[in-house]
Design a protein around this motif. Structure first.
Motif, PDB file in Angstrom:
ATOM      1  N   LEU A  44       1.011  -1.397  -0.504  1.00  0.00           N
ATOM      2  CA  LEU A  44       0.224  -0.139   0.231  1.00  0.00           C
ATOM      3  C   LEU A  44       0.465   1.208  -0.363  1.00  0.00           C
ATOM      4  CD1 LEU A  44      -2.516  -1.160   2.034  1.00  0.00           C
ATOM      5  CD2 LEU A  44      -2.533  -0.665  -0.331  1.00  0.00           C
ATOM      6  N   THR A  45       1.771   1.046  -1.036  1.00  0.00           N
ATOM      7  CA  THR A  45       3.098   2.160  -0.848  1.00  0.00           C
ATOM      8  C   THR A  45       2.839   2.566  -2.512  1.00  0.00           C
ATOM      9  OG1 THR A  45       5.104   1.307  -1.833  1.00  0.00           O
ATOM     10  CG2 THR A  45       4.323   1.945   0.877  1.00  0.00           C
ATOM     11  N   LEU A  46       2.935   3.744  -3.538  1.00  0.00           N
ATOM     12  CA  LEU A  46       3.555   3.956  -4.341  1.00  0.00           C
ATOM     13  C   LEU A  46       4.583   3.601  -5.117  1.00  0.00           C
ATOM     14  CD1 LEU A  46       2.755   5.366  -6.808  1.00  0.00           C
ATOM     15  CD2 LEU A  46       4.120   7.492  -6.204  1.00  0.00           C
ATOM     16  N   GLU A  47       5.432   3.045  -4.297  1.00  0.00           N
ATOM     17  CA  GLU A  47       6.530   1.798  -4.784  1.00  0.00           C
ATOM     18  C   GLU A  47       5.779   0.649  -5.601  1.00  0.00           C
ATOM     19  OE1 GLU A  47       7.086   3.925  -2.497  1.00  0.00           O
ATOM     20  OE2 GLU A  47       8.083   5.666  -3.490  1.00  0.00           O
ATOM     21  N   GLY A  48       4.791  -0.100  -3.579  1.00  0.00           N
ATOM     22  CA  GLY A  48       4.171  -1.450  -3.818  1.00  0.00           C
ATOM     23  C   GLY A  48       3.366  -1.151  -5.537  1.00  0.00           C
ATOM     24  N   GLN A  49       3.011   0.008  -5.180  1.00  0.00           N
ATOM     25  CA  GLN A  49       1.534  -0.284  -6.755  1.00  0.00           C
ATOM     26  C   GLN A  49       2.409   0.014  -8.579  1.00  0.00           C
ATOM     27  OE1 GLN A  49      -1.278  -0.711  -6.325  1.00  0.00           O
ATOM     28  NE2 GLN A  49      -0.814  -1.526  -4.232  1.00  0.00           N
ATOM     29  N   GLN A  50       3.078   0.898  -8.486  1.00  0.00           N
ATOM     30  CA  GLN A  50       3.966   0.448  -9.658  1.00  0.00           C
ATOM     31  C   GLN A  50       4.815  -0.495  -9.839  1.00  0.00           C
ATOM     32  OE1 GLN A  50       6.556   3.916  -8.227  1.00  0.00           O
ATOM     33  NE2 GLN A  50       5.361   5.579  -8.805  1.00  0.00           N
ATOM     34  N   GLN A  51       5.474  -1.755  -8.762  1.00  0.00           N
ATOM     35  CA  GLN A  51       5.851  -2.875  -9.095  1.00  0.00           C
ATOM     36  C   GLN A  51       4.426  -3.815  -9.536  1.00  0.00           C
ATOM     37  OE1 GLN A  51       9.013  -4.128  -8.785  1.00  0.00           O
ATOM     38  NE2 GLN A  51       7.915  -5.221 -10.029  1.00  0.00           N
ATOM     39  N   GLN A  52       3.256  -3.338  -8.810  1.00  0.00           N
ATOM     40  CA  GLN A  52       2.783  -4.423  -9.659  1.00  0.00           C
ATOM     41  C   GLN A  52       2.271  -3.750 -10.881  1.00  0.00           C
ATOM     42  OE1 GLN A  52       0.163  -6.732  -7.502  1.00  0.00           O
ATOM     43  NE2 GLN A  52       1.532  -7.044  -6.379  1.00  0.00           N
ATOM     44  N   VAL A  53       2.124  -2.769 -10.876  1.00  0.00           N
ATOM     45  CA  VAL A  53       1.792  -2.497 -12.356  1.00  0.00           C
ATOM     46  C   VAL A  53       2.405  -2.742 -13.120  1.00  0.00           C
ATOM     47  CG1 VAL A  53       0.962  -0.511 -13.712  1.00  0.00           C
ATOM     48  CG2 VAL A  53      -0.259  -0.614 -11.600  1.00  0.00           C
ATOM     49  N   ALA A  54       4.099  -2.565 -13.167  1.00  0.00           N
ATOM     50  CA  ALA A  54       4.932  -3.196 -13.808  1.00  0.00           C
ATOM     51  C   ALA A  54       4.805  -4.863 -14.338  1.00  0.00           C
ATOM     52  CB  ALA A  54       6.556  -3.196 -13.207  1.00  0.00           C
ATOM     53  N   ASP A  55       4.433  -5.362 -12.909  1.00  0.00           N
ATOM     54  CA  ASP A  55       4.356  -6.567 -13.224  1.00  0.00           C
ATOM     55  C   ASP A  55       3.062  -7.173 -14.216  1.00  0.00           C
ATOM     56  OD1 ASP A  55       6.018  -7.155 -11.255  1.00  0.00           O
ATOM     57  OD2 ASP A  55       5.061  -7.374  -9.954  1.00  0.00           O
ATOM     58  N   ALA A  56       1.896  -6.622 -13.796  1.00  0.00           N
ATOM     59  CA  ALA A  56       0.372  -6.392 -14.774  1.00  0.00           C
ATOM     60  C   ALA A  56       1.749  -5.956 -16.135  1.00  0.00           C
ATOM     61  CB  ALA A  56      -0.314  -6.110 -14.772  1.00  0.00           C
ATOM     62  N   VAL A  57       2.394  -4.962 -16.386  1.00  0.00           N
ATOM     63  CA  VAL A  57       1.964  -4.425 -17.452  1.00  0.00           C
ATOM     64  C   VAL A  57       2.836  -5.660 -18.623  1.00  0.00           C
ATOM     65  CG1 VAL A  57       3.543  -2.953 -19.796  1.00  0.00           C
ATOM     66  CG2 VAL A  57       1.960  -2.383 -17.317  1.00  0.00           C
ATOM     67  N   ARG A  58       3.836  -6.326 -17.938  1.00  0.00           N
ATOM     68  CA  ARG A  58       4.901  -7.670 -17.980  1.00  0.00           C
ATOM     69  C   ARG A  58       4.255  -8.772 -18.789  1.00  0.00           C
ATOM     70  NH1 ARG A  58       7.595  -9.232 -13.699  1.00  0.00           N
ATOM     71  NH2 ARG A  58       5.785 -10.644 -14.036  1.00  0.00           N
ATOM     72  N   ASP A  59       3.413  -9.076 -17.859  1.00  0.00           N
ATOM     73  CA  ASP A  59       2.749 -10.131 -17.725  1.00  0.00           C
ATOM     74  C   ASP A  59       1.283  -9.935 -19.325  1.00  0.00           C
ATOM     75  OD1 ASP A  59       3.827 -11.283 -15.517  1.00  0.00           O
ATOM     76  OD2 ASP A  59       2.002 -10.980 -13.781  1.00  0.00           O
ATOM     77  N   PHE A  60       0.757  -8.900 -19.491  1.00  0.00           N
ATOM     78  CA  PHE A  60       0.017  -8.530 -20.832  1.00  0.00           C
ATOM     79  C   PHE A  60       1.279  -8.870 -21.812  1.00  0.00           C
ATOM     80  CE2 PHE A  60      -3.207  -7.120 -23.012  1.00  0.00           C
ATOM     81  CZ  PHE A  60      -4.509  -6.820 -22.331  1.00  0.00           C
ATOM     82  N   GLU A  61       1.977  -8.326 -21.961  1.00  0.00           N
ATOM     83  CA  GLU A  61       3.256  -8.497 -22.809  1.00  0.00           C
ATOM     84  C   GLU A  61       3.246  -9.756 -23.169  1.00  0.00           C
ATOM     85  OE1 GLU A  61       5.837  -5.457 -21.850  1.00  0.00           O
ATOM     86  OE2 GLU A  61       4.789  -3.673 -22.359  1.00  0.00           O
ATOM     87  N   ALA A  62       3.648 -10.496 -22.077  1.00  0.00           N
ATOM     88  CA  ALA A  62       3.815 -11.876 -22.525  1.00  0.00           C
ATOM     89  C   ALA A  62       3.378 -12.629 -22.686  1.00  0.00           C
ATOM     90  CB  ALA A  62       5.224 -12.588 -21.019  1.00  0.00           C
ATOM     91  N   GLY A  63       1.704 -12.334 -22.651  1.00  0.00           N
ATOM     92  CA  GLY A  63      -0.021 -13.626 -22.677  1.00  0.00           C
ATOM     93  C   GLY A  63       0.089 -14.369 -21.515  1.00  0.00           C
ATOM     94  N   THR A  64       0.220 -13.992 -20.073  1.00  0.00           N
ATOM     95  CA  THR A  64       0.439 -14.749 -19.299  1.00  0.00           C
ATOM     96  C   THR A  64      -0.459 -14.617 -17.803  1.00  0.00           C
ATOM     97  OG1 THR A  64       2.072 -13.809 -18.028  1.00  0.00           O
ATOM     98  CG2 THR A  64       2.706 -15.844 -19.275  1.00  0.00           C
ATOM     99  N   GLY A  65      -0.995 -13.436 -17.951  1.00  0.00           N
ATOM    100  CA  GLY A  65      -1.805 -12.156 -17.738  1.00  0.00           C
ATOM    101  C   GLY A  65      -2.017 -11.164 -18.262  1.00  0.00           C
ATOM    102  N   PHE A  66      -3.360 -10.667 -18.295  1.00  0.00           N
ATOM    103  CA  PHE A  66      -4.557  -9.558 -18.681  1.00  0.00           C
ATOM    104  C   PHE A  66      -4.752  -9.022 -17.623  1.00  0.00           C
ATOM    105  CE2 PHE A  66      -4.074 -13.262 -21.521  1.00  0.00           C
ATOM    106  CZ  PHE A  66      -2.805 -13.125 -22.010  1.00  0.00           C
ATOM    107  N   ALA A  67      -4.298  -7.826 -16.618  1.00  0.00           N
ATOM    108  CA  ALA A  67      -4.862  -7.261 -15.546  1.00  0.00           C
ATOM    109  C   ALA A  67      -5.211  -5.580 -16.791  1.00  0.00           C
ATOM    110  CB  ALA A  67      -3.657  -6.464 -14.817  1.00  0.00           C
ATOM    111  N   PHE A  68      -6.039  -5.477 -15.607  1.00  0.00           N
ATOM    112  CA  PHE A  68      -7.680  -4.270 -16.762  1.00  0.00           C
ATOM    113  C   PHE A  68      -8.192  -3.172 -15.335  1.00  0.00           C
ATOM    114  CE2 PHE A  68      -8.116  -7.361 -19.265  1.00  0.00           C
ATOM    115  CZ  PHE A  68      -8.213  -7.018 -20.691  1.00  0.00           C
ATOM    116  N   GLY A  69      -7.285  -1.745 -15.809  1.00  0.00           N
ATOM    117  CA  GLY A  69      -8.598  -1.015 -14.902  1.00  0.00           C
ATOM    118  C   GLY A  69     -10.042  -1.004 -15.091  1.00  0.00           C
ATOM    119  N   VAL A  70     -10.979  -0.880 -13.882  1.00  0.00           N
ATOM    120  CA  VAL A  70     -12.435  -1.051 -14.764  1.00  0.00           C
ATOM    121  C   VAL A  70     -11.909   0.688 -14.221  1.00  0.00           C
ATOM    122  CG1 VAL A  70     -14.752  -1.200 -13.861  1.00  0.00           C
ATOM    123  CG2 VAL A  70     -12.098  -2.376 -13.579  1.00  0.00           C
ATOM    124  N   PHE A  71     -13.250   1.695 -15.368  1.00  0.00           N
ATOM    125  CA  PHE A  71     -13.143   3.027 -15.020  1.00  0.00           C
ATOM    126  C   PHE A  71     -14.395   3.488 -15.723  1.00  0.00           C
ATOM    127  CE2 PHE A  71      -8.675   2.165 -16.066  1.00  0.00           C
ATOM    128  CZ  PHE A  71      -8.499   3.210 -15.662  1.00  0.00           C
TER     129      PHE A  71
END
Length: 188
Positions: A44-71
């Protein structure tokens, strides 16, 4: 790339979403805690969420996970997250579905719509055959979201995940591409 209804849209998480995701998580910390694992304080820090999002972006590019924001469509405000994770290829072609929504947005159909959009992505763009979800039996709202999206009850897994410091039973739900087509749930 975005998936949308009149009320909400999904788009892949991007690094600039980390601050909004942190704000969303902090605002909903007490509300979500009974349904999530205990995480390190750094989550629950900015750095922690930046890491979560960076991991999600990496997974999306690799096709191993697809995380979406809901807006929200009209306000362009992040109100939740939905993800297809643990993607398995080969003979299984499966992913695990997870989601959360801002407490103030519950009961308005947004979660049901977000899951529907994620399933559209799963069975078209991601070329998956099956999506599964695990829900604690007491989480009736989440069970209802899955039922409205055509998921079937597959069984009970005892002491399946450690949630909020306790090993919790979970009901396993799943849907396949054939189920979705048969139920004519391709779009909202």
């Amino acid at each position: 790339m975005s998936l949308h209804t009149d009320m909400i849209y999904l788009r892949p998480l991007e690094l600039q979403d980390a601050a909004k995701l942190l704000e969303l998580r902090l605002r909903n910390q007490d509300f979500l805690a009974p349904f999530e694992p205990i995480r390190p304080a750094s989550h629950l820090t900015l750095e922690g969420q930046q890491q979560q999002v960076a991991d999600a972006v990496r997974d999306f590019e690799a096709g191993t996970g697809f995380a979406f924001g809901v807006f929200l469509s009209k306000k362009d405000e992040m109100i939740g997250r939905v993800a297809l994770s643990n993607v398995a290829r080969g003979a299984w072609q499966n992913a695990t579905l997870g989601y959360f929504m801002d407490k103030d947005c519950n009961g308005k159909g947004y979660t049901t719509s977000a899951v529907n959009l994620a399933l559209q992505y799963a069975f078209s763009d991601a070329n998956l055959h099956r999506v599964q979800a695990a829900v604690m039996p007491r989480n009736l709202a989440s069970i209802r979201v899955l039922e409205k999206n055509g998921f079937r009850h597959e069984g009970l897994s005892l002491r399946y995940l450690q949630i909020y410091g306790k090993w919790e039973d979970h009901i396993i739900f799943a849907i396949t591409a054939e189920d979705r087509e048969r139920l004519n749930l391709v779009t909202i």
